[in-house]
Design an enzyme around this catalytic site. Structure first.
Site, PDB file in Angstrom:
ATOM      1  N   SER A 143       0.769  -1.293   0.124  1.00 19.61           N
ATOM      2  CA  SER A 143       0.033   0.085   0.092  1.00 19.61           C
ATOM      3  C   SER A 143       1.029   1.190   0.021  1.00 19.61           C
ATOM      4  O   SER A 143       2.067   1.127   0.437  1.00 19.61           O
ATOM      5  CB  SER A 143      -0.932   0.000   1.200  1.00 19.61           C
ATOM      6  OG  SER A 143      -1.440   1.165   1.560  1.00 19.61           O
ATOM      7  N   TYR A 156      -2.315  -1.575  10.428  1.00 23.46           N
ATOM      8  CA  TYR A 156      -2.131  -1.585   8.969  1.00 23.46           C
ATOM      9  C   TYR A 156      -0.970  -0.970   8.539  1.00 23.46           C
ATOM     10  O   TYR A 156      -0.012  -1.616   7.679  1.00 23.46           O
ATOM     11  CB  TYR A 156      -3.457  -0.725   8.475  1.00 23.46           C
ATOM     12  CG  TYR A 156      -3.496  -0.749   6.988  1.00 23.46           C
ATOM     13  CD1 TYR A 156      -4.362  -1.972   6.338  1.00 23.46           C
ATOM     14  CD2 TYR A 156      -2.981   0.042   5.900  1.00 23.46           C
ATOM     15  CE1 TYR A 156      -4.543  -2.004   4.872  1.00 23.46           C
ATOM     16  CE2 TYR A 156      -3.264  -0.044   4.528  1.00 23.46           C
ATOM     17  CZ  TYR A 156      -4.012  -1.197   4.054  1.00 23.46           C
ATOM     18  OH  TYR A 156      -4.272  -1.329   2.808  1.00 23.46           O
TER      19      TYR A 156
HETATM   20  P1  NAD Z   1     -11.624  -6.165   0.034  1.00 21.20           P
HETATM   21  O1  NAD Z   1     -12.060  -6.032   1.219  1.00 21.20           O
HETATM   22  O2  NAD Z   1     -12.472  -5.893  -1.478  1.00 21.20           O
HETATM   23  O3  NAD Z   1     -11.014  -7.475  -0.406  1.00 21.20           O
HETATM   24  C1  NAD Z   1     -10.339  -8.166   0.636  1.00 21.20           C
HETATM   25  C2  NAD Z   1     -10.181  -9.771   0.209  1.00 21.20           C
HETATM   26  O4  NAD Z   1      -9.549 -10.461   1.180  1.00 21.20           O
HETATM   27  C3  NAD Z   1     -11.621 -10.349   0.330  1.00 21.20           C
HETATM   28  O5  NAD Z   1     -11.555 -11.314  -0.903  1.00 21.20           O
HETATM   29  C4  NAD Z   1     -11.725 -10.844   1.503  1.00 21.20           C
HETATM   30  O6  NAD Z   1     -12.637 -12.152   1.684  1.00 21.20           O
HETATM   31  C5  NAD Z   1     -10.408 -11.520   1.860  1.00 21.20           C
HETATM   32  N1  NAD Z   1      -9.931 -11.879   3.230  1.00 21.20           N
HETATM   33  C6  NAD Z   1     -10.235 -11.026   4.372  1.00 21.20           C
HETATM   34  N2  NAD Z   1      -9.762 -11.672   5.277  1.00 21.20           N
HETATM   35  C7  NAD Z   1      -9.431 -12.725   4.982  1.00 21.20           C
HETATM   36  C8  NAD Z   1      -8.794 -13.999   5.650  1.00 21.20           C
HETATM   37  N3  NAD Z   1      -8.347 -14.064   6.974  1.00 21.20           N
HETATM   38  N4  NAD Z   1      -8.583 -15.118   4.902  1.00 21.20           N
HETATM   39  C9  NAD Z   1      -8.633 -15.184   3.595  1.00 21.20           C
HETATM   40  N5  NAD Z   1      -9.131 -14.070   2.845  1.00 21.20           N
HETATM   41  C10 NAD Z   1      -9.358 -13.027   3.581  1.00 21.20           C
HETATM   42  O7  NAD Z   1     -10.213  -5.169  -0.092  1.00 21.20           O
HETATM   43  P2  NAD Z   1      -9.219  -4.547  -1.367  1.00 21.20           P
HETATM   44  O8  NAD Z   1      -9.457  -3.083  -1.159  1.00 21.20           O
HETATM   45  O9  NAD Z   1      -9.610  -5.276  -2.550  1.00 21.20           O
HETATM   46  O10 NAD Z   1      -7.899  -5.088  -0.324  1.00 21.20           O
HETATM   47  C11 NAD Z   1      -6.964  -6.015  -1.077  1.00 21.20           C
HETATM   48  C12 NAD Z   1      -5.498  -5.826  -0.580  1.00 21.20           C
HETATM   49  O11 NAD Z   1      -5.252  -4.386  -1.402  1.00 21.20           O
HETATM   50  C13 NAD Z   1      -5.346  -5.594   0.920  1.00 21.20           C
HETATM   51  O12 NAD Z   1      -4.277  -6.041   1.253  1.00 21.20           O
HETATM   52  C14 NAD Z   1      -5.359  -4.170   1.095  1.00 21.20           C
HETATM   53  O13 NAD Z   1      -4.485  -3.745   2.272  1.00 21.20           O
HETATM   54  C15 NAD Z   1      -4.717  -3.696  -0.087  1.00 21.20           C
HETATM   55  N6  NAD Z   1      -4.770  -1.991  -0.506  1.00 21.20           N
HETATM   56  C16 NAD Z   1      -6.142  -1.881  -0.708  1.00 21.20           C
HETATM   57  C17 NAD Z   1      -6.287  -0.211  -1.019  1.00 21.20           C
HETATM   58  C18 NAD Z   1      -7.592   0.257  -1.345  1.00 21.20           C
HETATM   59  O14 NAD Z   1      -7.543   1.522  -1.429  1.00 21.20           O
HETATM   60  N7  NAD Z   1      -8.656  -0.590  -1.555  1.00 21.20           N
HETATM   61  C19 NAD Z   1      -5.115   0.385  -1.026  1.00 21.20           C
HETATM   62  C20 NAD Z   1      -3.716  -0.096  -0.724  1.00 21.20           C
HETATM   63  C21 NAD Z   1      -3.872  -1.503  -0.572  1.00 21.20           C
END
Ligand code: NAD
Length: 261
Positions: A143, A156
């Site tokens: 991130s 985080y």
């Molecule tokens: P999201 O909530 O849409 O998806 C998260 C996914 O992780 C889902 O499929 C969920 O079921 C799965 N998950 C959660 N806990 C779990 C567990 N214990 N075991 C297995 N699966 C699990 O979120 P997102 O925004 O797509 O995030 C995905 C990644 O991207 C994360 O690591 C997040 O930190 C990172 N990220 C997101 C953003 C943003 O702005 N959305 C920015 C930077 C980084």
């Protein structure tokens, strides 16, 4: 179809960024091991839909990323059923927002387990097979918070900085084994993880989600634009390509100018 014959395991691919990456890899011909939580029927529809749309094999593992033994079993299952884990995308993640003094210890523990330790357990399980085959791509989803901090996100930010550090170690250790290990560092992406933060903030401030979208973007990024899961999928595909064969140990920002400021 540059990834035909390769197998990709994408954690947290039932939603958001993970799903965007899984779709992009499947579009290039990679077979998939999906993972993540959600309604069983909806996940089966997703699995079968991806297989039909892209003509690839798609399996699903419900492994909980907070459980090291389930992570190892998921990698072993992909190797047994699909033949390999050539591309591993460690993406599953959760968020919780509070000041340090109010931050529940249980939330700290689960964010560290899912966002940080799972990446270690995943790489530990997948690297031996990649070394044996002499080819591998590991993509850790960190991130902008892997590079800079924000208040109220102690677990985080700690986890994501850890992911960037761990990526560098893994890259150095595998540098001459045909394996690259990189971290993608997105800025704001409009997924359920961010939608919840927008809704909570709007409730707290007595505003609405449209207003908070503008606030979130302009507070952190130079560009008033969300990055899409499809764009992150495109970067993941590039990292799997021959052009990217010497990019390793790099935190790659895709963040609308967040960390440039
Ligand atoms: P999201 O909530 O849409 O998806 C998260 C996914 O992780 C889902 O499929 C969920 O079921 C799965 N998950 C959660 N806990 C779990 C567990 N214990 N075991 C297995 N699966 C699990 O979120 P997102 O925004 O797509 O995030 C995905 C990644 O991207 C994360 O690591 C997040 O930190 C990172 N990220 C997101 C953003 C943003 O702005 N959305 C920015 C930077 C980084």
């Amino acid at each position: 179809m540059s990834l035909k014959g390769k197998v990709a395991l994408v954690t947290g691919s039932t939603s958001g960024i993970g799903l965007g990456i899984a779709r992009a890899l499947a579009a290039e011909g990679a077979d998939l091991m999906l993972n993540g939580f959600g309604d069983a029927g909806a996940i089966e529809t997703l699995r079968a839909g991806l297989a039909a749309e892209f003509g690839v094999r798609v399996l699903y593992s419900g492994a909980d990323m907070s459980k090291p033994e389930q992570i190892a079993a998921m990698v072993a299952e992909a190797e047994a059923q699909l033949g390999a884990v050539d591309i591993q995308v460690n993406n599953a993640g959760i968020q919780f927002v509070a000041n340090i003094e109010d931050f529940p210890t249980a939330k700290w523990d689960s964010i560290i387990a899912i966002n940080l330790s799972a990446v270690f357990h995943g790489m530990k399980a997948a690297i031996p097979g990649m070394k044996k085959r002499g080819w591998g791509r590991i993509i850790n989803i960190a991130s902008a918070h892997g590079l800079v901090a924000s208040p109220q996100k102690v677990a985080y930010v700690a986890a994501k900085h850890g992911v960037v550090g761990m990526t560098k170690v893994a890259a150095i250790e595998t540098a001459n084994d045909g394996i690259t290990v990189n971290a993608i560092c997105p800025g704001w992406v409009l997924t359920p993880l961010v939608e919840k933060q927008l809704e909570d903030k709007a409730k707290q401030q007595g505003t609405d989600v449209a207003h908070e979208k503008h606030e979130f973007l302009t507070e952190k990024q130079a560009m008033e634009k969300f990055t899409t899961p499809e764009q992150i999928g495109g970067l993941a595909v590039f990292l799997c390509s021959e052009s990217a064969a010497t990019i390793t140990g790099a935190p790659l920002s895709i963040d609308g100018g967040w960390v440039a400021q």
